[in-house]
Scaffold this active site. Structure first.
Site, short mmCIF file in Angstrom:
data_model
loop_
_atom_site.label_atom_id
_atom_site.label_comp_id
_atom_site.label_asym_id
_atom_site.label_seq_id
_atom_site.Cartn_x
_atom_site.Cartn_y
_atom_site.Cartn_z
N ASP A 91 0.86 -1.18 0.00
CA ASP A 91 0.00 0.00 0.00
C ASP A 91 0.90 1.23 0.00
O ASP A 91 2.13 1.13 0.10
CB ASP A 91 -0.97 -0.03 1.18
CG ASP A 91 -0.27 0.05 2.51
OD1 ASP A 91 0.96 0.23 2.54
OD2 ASP A 91 -0.93 -0.09 3.55
N SER A 92 0.30 2.40 -0.11
CA SER A 92 1.10 3.63 -0.26
C SER A 92 1.52 4.22 1.07
O SER A 92 2.34 5.13 1.13
CB SER A 92 0.30 4.67 -1.03
OG SER A 92 -0.77 5.13 -0.20
N GLY A 93 0.93 3.73 2.16
CA GLY A 93 1.17 4.33 3.47
C GLY A 93 0.18 5.44 3.76
O GLY A 93 0.07 5.90 4.89
N ASP A 145 -2.40 8.41 -1.74
CA ASP A 145 -3.75 8.99 -1.80
C ASP A 145 -4.24 9.44 -0.44
O ASP A 145 -3.57 9.23 0.57
CB ASP A 145 -4.73 7.93 -2.35
CG ASP A 145 -4.90 6.77 -1.37
OD1 ASP A 145 -3.91 6.42 -0.69
OD2 ASP A 145 -6.00 6.22 -1.28
N GLY A 217 -11.51 4.22 -0.33
CA GLY A 217 -12.53 4.93 0.44
C GLY A 217 -13.84 4.17 0.59
O GLY A 217 -14.87 4.76 0.91
N ASP A 267 -7.92 -7.61 -0.56
CA ASP A 267 -7.04 -7.90 0.59
C ASP A 267 -7.87 -7.70 1.84
O ASP A 267 -8.80 -6.88 1.84
CB ASP A 267 -5.84 -6.96 0.65
CG ASP A 267 -6.21 -5.61 1.24
OD1 ASP A 267 -6.81 -4.78 0.52
OD2 ASP A 267 -5.94 -5.37 2.44
N CYS A 305 -12.73 -28.91 3.78
CA CYS A 305 -11.46 -28.22 3.52
C CYS A 305 -10.33 -29.22 3.29
O CYS A 305 -10.30 -30.30 3.88
CB CYS A 305 -11.13 -27.31 4.68
SG CYS A 305 -9.61 -26.36 4.45
N CYS A 307 -7.05 -28.31 3.73
CA CYS A 307 -5.80 -27.80 4.32
C CYS A 307 -5.23 -28.79 5.32
O CYS A 307 -5.92 -29.70 5.80
CB CYS A 307 -6.00 -26.43 4.95
SG CYS A 307 -6.61 -26.45 6.64
N CYS A 310 -7.03 -29.11 8.72
CA CYS A 310 -8.26 -29.92 8.68
C CYS A 310 -7.96 -31.40 8.48
O CYS A 310 -8.72 -32.25 8.93
CB CYS A 310 -9.19 -29.39 7.59
SG CYS A 310 -9.96 -27.82 8.06
N HIS A 336 -5.82 -22.31 8.36
CA HIS A 336 -7.09 -22.77 7.78
C HIS A 336 -7.87 -21.63 7.14
O HIS A 336 -8.41 -21.77 6.04
CB HIS A 336 -7.96 -23.44 8.84
CG HIS A 336 -9.38 -23.57 8.38
ND1 HIS A 336 -9.77 -24.53 7.47
CD2 HIS A 336 -10.48 -22.80 8.61
CE1 HIS A 336 -11.05 -24.36 7.19
NE2 HIS A 336 -11.50 -23.33 7.87
#
Lengths: 383, 383
Positions: A91-93, A145, A217, A267, A305, A307, A310, A336
């Protein structure tokens, strides 16, 4: 970066494609786990690889302060520092420094702020943000931004959107000043919940020609219908041939809604943050492993699942770890939950590819929200 | 259980052999990581397997309280509960209930105590301890004992040793009452630092015919020379053909000293507890990863180590994780430190097998203690 799209599925704005970047290939729609401080909490890079993560997000603000971007650059960049062979978006911070409230002052040139750690003074500009992200070796760099909060008077949202545009232009110029490399830069659409402002912002960003675009936003407290309206409009304001990223979203249901409206990337800290609080995500809703009813449950966290957690341990064991405060519980759930998010993305991509997403979306949504945790006593009903 | 010994190496009382128990084969001298509450802190069973752990220790007292031994028994025993295919030794709970100080009362029949969690009243007897350990499905069950503290007047040490013997007899009787199974029970030698008491205790325990013997009441604050004298005497007081276990020991140097004096098994929380405080164990001493000097160190935690952490990430990265408080740091060090202990055991076994242990021991000890952490600024000198 190359973004390739397959044929458009019927009955949805949803898109299926892939991102080729830094030698890595990422199927979209894609979910990026969050590795705020160069660690997806509790997990190793080899866990992430096993889980199937292709790209993760790291936070510029946090890494700028500790260990410092010069340190990471000196150590060969963030990929090498974390021992991560997948892709990284930073990200831009901007979001973090803007959130510092009393510790920051927005100036025309950038944001002056004090570290939340030691009070030291710093000044983030579009150029600084871009340089720091490049020093980190990020594959996808975000333009600097201002994230407009909700609610926000239209005049203020307009002013922040224009500031964002001026900074986007400077971010872009700084990014392009670096000799050709295999990196991408995304511009961020702001404008609060005002369609005309967001349209203006998107239009100007598109003129600047970013490799991709983010919807910023949103998911900051506005009503869901408003959010989905903004996302739908973003779909028509942005070029078809560039990836779109809805920042910070979200719950699994939100991801389905957003994919339907043309979003390619996501994300969210929910799978890992939820894990630390005992929340188990499944494609049939989420539940709290702390509930008494799991004390002797020999079944896996999610019978559907694949994984390793599991396949190996029972709900009773994971609940026990939470009961006694063993950290391993948070680690097992983080593992998981990220896998659950990736399985959702796989299911979404599968139905987009087969052209059945529009038809299956409602079923998917009702399963995902079927058993939302309520007083910690409900459980997913696996058939 | 079958304990097989290879030919005795020259110049040492050190023994090389193996324990066959519950279908597992464990090379001795062996180190057992501690999984107090059914979790070797921060690590999964598949980590432990990768690291090469063959046997671990779990705490009866803690598991008795949470999740409860009936629960674990109902879930198929501790192995299944933890998803652990290696061997498990459980302590008797005696040490923990005795440590409760104001919350416990030693009676002729057992120890009456209140839970440190909720104040609930409990009564541990030799029979209860043995039954609980059997319900857990432990491979090696410990007799219920009183761990004599240091210092302790000889009369009190004698009384506690005799109490321990009476309880050992009852533990043994209860253990043998269960139809044949592939489990072992160890008696625990007490008697403080009084050789004649310890000899009496060992002699009586041997008459009871346990599958193995533990040296208890050591490493509780007594001077090192005293400890090693007691261990040496234990060697001559105990039968050659049964494994000996020095409880709660210890630092890597202590393990070398004890092996030389005929000890076959060890357990200690140091590798995992140290990990949570940033201590890195190596076969050339230990150091703190938090030291400033590691901030840009691209080398592995230990260039001689073969663990996945050392093969993947740098000191700089692990230090960063500690700096920012990311839990992953403790996990990575736990993984490495347990591997360091197992590598020490491999080195010890190798030199015992080749008959060079006596000659190599001093070098081993001086390397292990060469760079003990001091003010967090020293570092191991890898050649």
């Amino acid at each position: 970066m190359r973004f390739t799209r397959e044929a458009s599925p019927p009955g949805t704005r949803g898109r299926i494609g892939s991102l080729a970047i830094g030698g890595k290939q990422i199927a979209t729609p894609a979910f990026m786990p969050v590795g705020t401080r160069a660690s997806v909490k509790t997990l190793t890079p080899w866990d992430l690889e096993e889980i199937g993560v292709g790209i993760l997000l790291a936070n510029t603000y946090h890494l700028y302060l500790r260990p410092g971007y010069e340190t990471i650059a000196a150590l060969g960049g963030l990929h090498r520092f974390m021992s991560w062979s997948g892709a990284i978006l930073t990200d831009s911070g901007g979001y973090q420094v803007f959130s510092l409230a009393d510790l920051r002052k927005v100036e025309p040139d950038g944001v002056r702020f004090r570290s939340h750690l030691d009070g030291s003074a710093h000044f983030f500009t579009p150029e600084v943000s871009t340089e720091v992200q490049e020093a980190l070796g990020s594959d996808i760099v975000m333009a600097f931004d201002i994230c407009t909060p909700y609610p926000c008077p239209i005049e203020e949202a307009a002013a922040q959107m224009r500031q964002t545009l001026r900074w986007a232009e400077r971010s872009r110029r700084r990014f392009l000043a670096t000799p050709t490399h295999d990196r991408a830069q995304f511009g961020i659409v702001q404008g609060g919940v005002h369609p005309e402002l967001r349209r203006e912002c998107a239009g100007r960003l598109v003129e600047m020609g970013f490799e991709g675009y983010a919807l910023g936003g949103l998911a900051v407290g506005e009503p869901a219908e408003m959010r989905w309206e903004m996302v739908s409009r973003g779909d028509s304001d942005l070029p078809e041939d560039r990836p779109r990223y809805l920042m910070g979203v979200g719950q699994p249901e939100d991801i389905v809604h957003a994919v339907h409206r043309g979003v390619d990337m996501f994300d969210c800290v929910l799978p890992t943050r939820g894990a630390r609080h005992g929340t188990v995500y499944t494609l049939r809703g989420r539940y709290s492993i702390k509930a008494r009813m799991y004390a002797e449950d020999v079944g896996p966290l999610d019978p559907e699942c694949d994984c390793r957690v599991c396949r190996s341990v029972s709900r009773a064991y994971v609940r026990h770890l939470f009961q006694v405060g063993e950290f391993l519980g948070a680690r097992l759930l983080s593992h998981h939950n990220i896998r659950a998010y990736l399985r959702l993305m796989e299911a979404i991509r599968g139905s987009l590819r087969e052209g059945s997403f529009a038809a299956e979306m409602q079923g998917m949504l009702s399963r995902l929200s079927m058993v939302v945790e309520r007083k910690g006593v409900e459980r997913p009903r696996f058939e």
